[in-house]
Design an enzyme around this catalytic site. Structure first.
Site: not given
Ligand SMILES: [Zn+2]
Length: 376
Positions: A92-93, A96, A220, A310, A270, A313, A308, A146, A339
């Site tokens: 990012d710039s 923010y 924004g 993953c 993101d 899990c 899930c 910005d 997870h």
């Molecule tokens: Zn999971």
């Protein structure tokens, strides 16, 4: 690999399924970028972030410029080498965070003077300095610098900030291009501003298109305006931007925000939510988020989310993770975060498949029906 090439493979309504090809690898879109604020996606090793399905990470310019400093990271070979991630990184710039985290900020046409939230040291951030820092980090996708104002400001304040942001976008473009070696392999995105005003958004989109960028962010939003107001802007804002370039919705969001934004034509996201929530005990599931600290999970032998795929899990129970989190064990935060990253990346893969197969509307309504039937 090309410097930057965006190909759209399929569309379904306004949604697009694409690929961004860059020198450090391909990014499948719609894409979710985990946030690696301080050169780390907190509590997860880079190879585990990659295994979850992430093609690209986000790094925070503001945090890295203050600690350990962009100059030090450059001396150590750049951000990719420093943190052990060899795929694309978007930075990012810094704008923010400069305007939300730092103290004693003073804005001018030149940029923003501010004091570090860490030690009070004085710094100046400008379009040129932001481009220099992102170059020192070795960013693959650089964001224009910005100016941000609250969505609750008057239209006059919004208009002035948008116009200044467009002047800064031009200076960002020039600053980026002046780093010739870096500009030959990296990309620069412009950021549309204009708050909740369709006319300001259109003027901003036109100004950015005149300058010319590799991609465009809808900026924004996700600053407290609520999902309804955000979707109201997303009903028209993506369509104002160059349709041949990727569109990035910064800082979004909750899973149902992402589904609705993909339906409205957004390609990149993101958010700190999967990682931050993981550290506070919130796990995302297809049936809505759950708080693993809740007593009802103390002897629950099922996985965090039965749907899930993953590694967490398939190995550990809700009861075990409940115990770890309650006991303040580091492994609890690690497993919860891993997870949650898988949940987000699996959702993105499902969205991409639904667009390819022209069944996004059915997928989205089914997702919402299950996700909003919250367990607690
Ligand atoms: Zn999971």
């Amino acid at each position: 690999m090309p410097r930057f090439q965006f190909t759209i493979h399929a569309t379904d309504g306004k949604a697009r399924r694409g690929t961004i090809a860059m020198q450090r690898g391909e990014i499948r879109t719609p894409a979710f970028m985990p946030v690696g604020t301080a050169a780390t996606v907190k509590a997860v090793k880079p190879q585990d972030v990659r295994a979850s399905g992430a093609d690209i990470l986000l790094g925070n310019t503001y945090h890295l410029m203050l600690r350990p400093t962009a100059e030090r990271i450059a001396r150590l070979g750049g951000l990719h080498k420093f943190m052990g991630w060899d795929r694309p990184i978007l930075t990012d710039s810094g704008g923010y965070q400069v305007m939300s985290l730092s103290e004693l900020t003073k804005r001018s046409e030149e940029g923003v003077a501010f004091a570090s939230h860490l030690d009070g040291s004085r710094h100046m951030m400008s379009p040129e300095r932001s481009m220099e820092i992102q170059r020192l980090l070795g960013s693959d996708i650089v964001m224009a610098f910005d100016e941000l104002v609250p969505t609750t400001s008057t239209r006059e304040v919004q208009a002035k900030a948008m116009e200044r942001s467009m002047r800064w976008a031009k200076r960002s473009r020039a600053g980026f291009d002046s780093g010739e070696e870096h500009a030959a392999r990296a990309a620069l995105f412009g950021i549309q501003q204009g708050a909740l005003d369709e006319g300001l958004r259109k003027a901003s989109a036109d100004a950015l298109k005149d300058i010319g960028f590799d991609g465009y962010a809808v900026g924004g939003l996700a600053v407290g305006e609520g999902q309804e107001a955000m979707f109201g802007v997303l009903d028209y804002a993506p369509g104002q931007l160059d349709e041949t370039k990727p569109r990035y919705l910064m800082g979004v969001g909750k899973p149902d925000d992402i589904v609705g934004a993909v339906e409205r034509g957004i390609d990149m996201f993101d958010c700190v939510l999967p990682t931050r929530s993981g550290r506070t005990g919130q796990a995302f599931t297809r049936n809505g988020p759950i708080n693993i600290r809740n007593a009802r999970f103390a002897e629950d032998q099922g996985p965090l989310d039965p749907a899930c795929p993953c590694p967490v899990c398939s190995t550990w129970s809700r009861a075990y993770i409940h115990h770890l989190v309650r006991a303040g064990e580091i492994l609890g935060a690690m497993l919860m975060t891993e997870h949650n990253l898988w949940f987000y990346q699996t959702l993105m893969a499902d969205l991409r498949a639904a667009i390819e197969e022209q069944r996004l509307t059915a997928f989205a309504s089914d997702f919402r029906a299950k996700y909003q039937a919250k367990q607690d």
